[in-house]
Structure formats: C-alpha cells, structure tokens
Enzyme design. Structure first.
Site, PDB file in Angstrom:
ATOM      1  N   GLU A   1       2.616  -4.896   8.165  1.00  8.40           N
ATOM      2  CA  GLU A   1       1.504  -4.086   8.626  1.00  8.40           C
ATOM      3  C   GLU A   1       1.513  -3.889  10.257  1.00  8.40           C
ATOM      4  O   GLU A   1       1.379  -2.904  10.830  1.00  8.40           O
ATOM      5  CB  GLU A   1       0.102  -4.800   8.352  1.00  8.40           C
ATOM      6  CG  GLU A   1      -0.353  -4.546   6.804  1.00  8.40           C
ATOM      7  CD  GLU A   1       0.102  -5.719   5.886  1.00  8.40           C
ATOM      8  OE1 GLU A   1       1.150  -6.317   6.171  1.00  8.40           O
ATOM      9  OE2 GLU A   1      -0.309  -5.674   4.663  1.00  8.40           O
TER      10      GLU A   1
ATOM     11  N   ALA B   1       0.777  -1.269   0.183  1.00  8.92           N
ATOM     12  CA  ALA B   1      -0.087   0.052  -0.276  1.00  8.92           C
ATOM     13  C   ALA B   1       0.880   1.360   0.157  1.00  8.92           C
ATOM     14  O   ALA B   1       1.808   1.178   0.542  1.00  8.92           O
ATOM     15  CB  ALA B   1      -1.060   0.060   1.304  1.00  8.92           C
TER      16      ALA B   1
ATOM     17  N   GLU C   1      -0.770  -9.148  -0.566  1.00  8.59           N
ATOM     18  CA  GLU C   1      -2.197  -9.410  -0.395  1.00  8.59           C
ATOM     19  C   GLU C   1      -2.755  -9.603  -1.882  1.00  8.59           C
ATOM     20  O   GLU C   1      -3.563 -10.449  -2.168  1.00  8.59           O
ATOM     21  CB  GLU C   1      -3.040  -8.497   0.127  1.00  8.59           C
ATOM     22  CG  GLU C   1      -2.592  -8.381   1.785  1.00  8.59           C
ATOM     23  CD  GLU C   1      -3.607  -7.409   2.397  1.00  8.59           C
ATOM     24  OE1 GLU C   1      -4.920  -7.701   2.441  1.00  8.59           O
ATOM     25  OE2 GLU C   1      -3.097  -6.044   2.713  1.00  8.59           O
TER      26      GLU C   1
END
Ligand code: COA
Length: 257
Positions: free
Chosen positions: A131, A63, A111
C-alpha cells in the site's frame, strides 16, 4: 459465471474459497460481496470453524487495483458502509477462523488473513503490504490488526521496509501459527478446524471474544472480562460435562449449552 467465493463443508468445518484465480483472487467489490454472502450462508452458520483459502496460485493479491483509482471521500465512506466492512465481519465470525495461505498474500489479502484468528502458510506463501509504495496505507483494519499482532515497530518495518517476506519470516514474527509443505495449507487448516470442533463451543466463542476485547481494554477491564466470562461459562452444561467426564475417565460430549 463461476461463483467468486465457493462454500463447502468438510465435516464440521466450513471452507470458503476465493475463486477468481485468473486475477490471483484480487478482492474486487464483487468478491467482497460474494465473501459477505458466504459468511452469511447456512454452511457457515452450521459449522464449528471456518477456513478461508484461495483457488489457483495465490491466496489473494489484494485489493483490485483496477477499482482503486482516486476516489472521493464520499465514495470511500460509502465503500466502508458497504463491501469494505467485510473485514470486520470476518473478524466477528463467532467460530474460530483460519486463513490457509499459499502463494501471494498481499495488501487486502493479507488484511483478510489478519482478520482471521489463525493463519497457516505453506512454503510458497509470499506476504507483503504494497500500500505505502502506491501512496496509501492498509485501511481494512489491517494496519490496526498488524500493530496489535506485532507492535508498532515491526508493523512499520513490514509496511515501509519490507517489500515481501516469506512463510518462515511470518512465523518468526508470530503472524502465522504454522508453516506446512507446499500444497498442504488448506488440508492442515481443515484438520485444525476439526480439532477446534472438538472443544466446547461456548467456551471457544467466549475465549475468542474475550481475547479480542482484552487487546483493546485496560488491565482492569480485561481482568473483569475474564472473570465474568469464567462466571458465565462455569454455569454451562458443557463445563459440568467436562468435569464429570474427567472424573469418570471418559471422553466428554459437548452440546453447546
Ligand atoms: N488487482 C487486480 N488484478 C490483479 C491484482 C490486483 N491486486 N493482482 C494481480 N492481478 C491480475 C493481473 O492484472 C493479471 O491479470 P491479466 O492476466 O488480465 O493481466 C493476473 O492477475 C495475474 O497477475 P500477474 O501480474 O500476471 O502475475 P505475476 O505472477 O506476474 O505477478 C503479482 C503477481 C502479485 C506480483 C502482481 O500481480 C502484482 O503486483 N499485483 C498487484 C499487487 C498489489 O499491489 N496488491 C494490492 C495493493 S493494495
């Protein structure tokens, strides 16, 4: 401006390439939007299988950290209604999907790879779920898919104890299908995509749907799914063609009917 996701066909295989190499293909909202558009493209709908790869020196470093500042509940729900729903859309692609992984495959990038049916890693691949270390958890379906893939014990190990792991370890965990020499993940993925294109497409699609549904079902429901899937596929022209070809000692030709 260069396209954030490039799409091209290699014979029957659609290749989607994350194209933000200067940021290690970090998955910004704009990249997610571009990937969603790529999934909806004519090249993908006409293909028999789909490869997702990364340009430059990584598959994806996850991300976009610059877009991750503390967000309100409303903003996070809005994110999953819009571009954040992408990972489930990847998982729902009707054709088999293969992630071709080199370099970093971290966080959301991992992911995304987990949302594909298969993962091929080259010797440079570096996996990790950063994360928890930054105070959150994988939440684009990755935590759930990881538990389904390796069980809760290994999933907790990978989230909490392993900063990084390499391609051979990922192979040992059953997370990748094969490890290939540096620089050849995409070529091997395209080759695998072409092999998958030889199979009868309806059976491939139903096998994929049934396997995913079985993982989330009771034993009874799963047995029913496989029997109904068989009952449906046994009616197809492709099944009849395969049995005739076998008897006539020739190669079958499948039409997806
Ligand atoms: N989001 C936004 N930008 C990212 C990024 C991410 N997840 N990962 C890398 N980048 C950017 C860097 O900021 C840098 O941009 P800049 O040249 O404008 O400064 C560029 O990509 C290259 O990365 P760099 O850090 O210089 O490469 P490196 O080889 O030294 O380190 C990593 C590679 C992957 C170890 C490091 O970039 C990193 O830790 N990235 C964040 C990983 C992460 O936490 N991902 C997701 C969390 S959920």
């Amino acid at each position: 401006m260069a396209e954030l996701v490039r799409v091209h066909l290699e014979g029957p295989v659609a290749v989607l390439t994350l194209n933000r190499p200067e940021k290690l293909n970090a998955l910004s909202g704009a990249v997610e939007e571009a990937l969603a558009a790529a999934i909806g493209s004519e090249d993908v709908s006409s293909s028999a299988s789909v490869v997702i790869a990364g340009s430059g020196r990584a598959f994806s470093a996850g991300a976009d950290v610059h877009e991750m500042r503390a967000q309100s509940v409303a903003a996070i729900l809005e994110y999953y209604r819009t571009t954040g729903g992408l990972y489930d859309r990847v998982a729902a692609i009707r054709q088999p999907t293969i992630a071709a992984i080199h370099g970093y495959c971290l966080g959301g990038g991992f992911e995304l790879a987990l949302a594909c049916d298969f993962r091929i890693a080259d010797a440079t691949a570096v996996f990790g779920l950063p994360e928890v270390a930054i105070g959150i958890v994988p939440s684009s379906g990755g935590l759930t898919r990881l538990v389904r893939a390796v069980g809760p014990v290994r999933a907790k190990e990978l989230m909490l104890l392993r900063d990084r792991f390499d391609a051979e370890e990922a192979l040992g965990f059953g997370l990748v299908t094969t490890v290939v020499p540096e620089g050849s993940a995409e070529a091997r993925a395209i080759e695998m995509g072409a092999e998958l294109a030889q199979l009868p497409p309806l059976a491939v699609e139903v096998a994929k749907l049934a396997a995913d549904a079985a993982a989330d079902s009771s034993r009874e429901a799963s047995l029913l799914i496989e029997r109904l899937a068989y009952a449906a596929l046994a009616q197809t022209e492709d099944h009849a063609e395969a049995t005739s070809a076998f008897e006539e000692k020739r190669d079958p030709t499948f039409g997806g009917r």
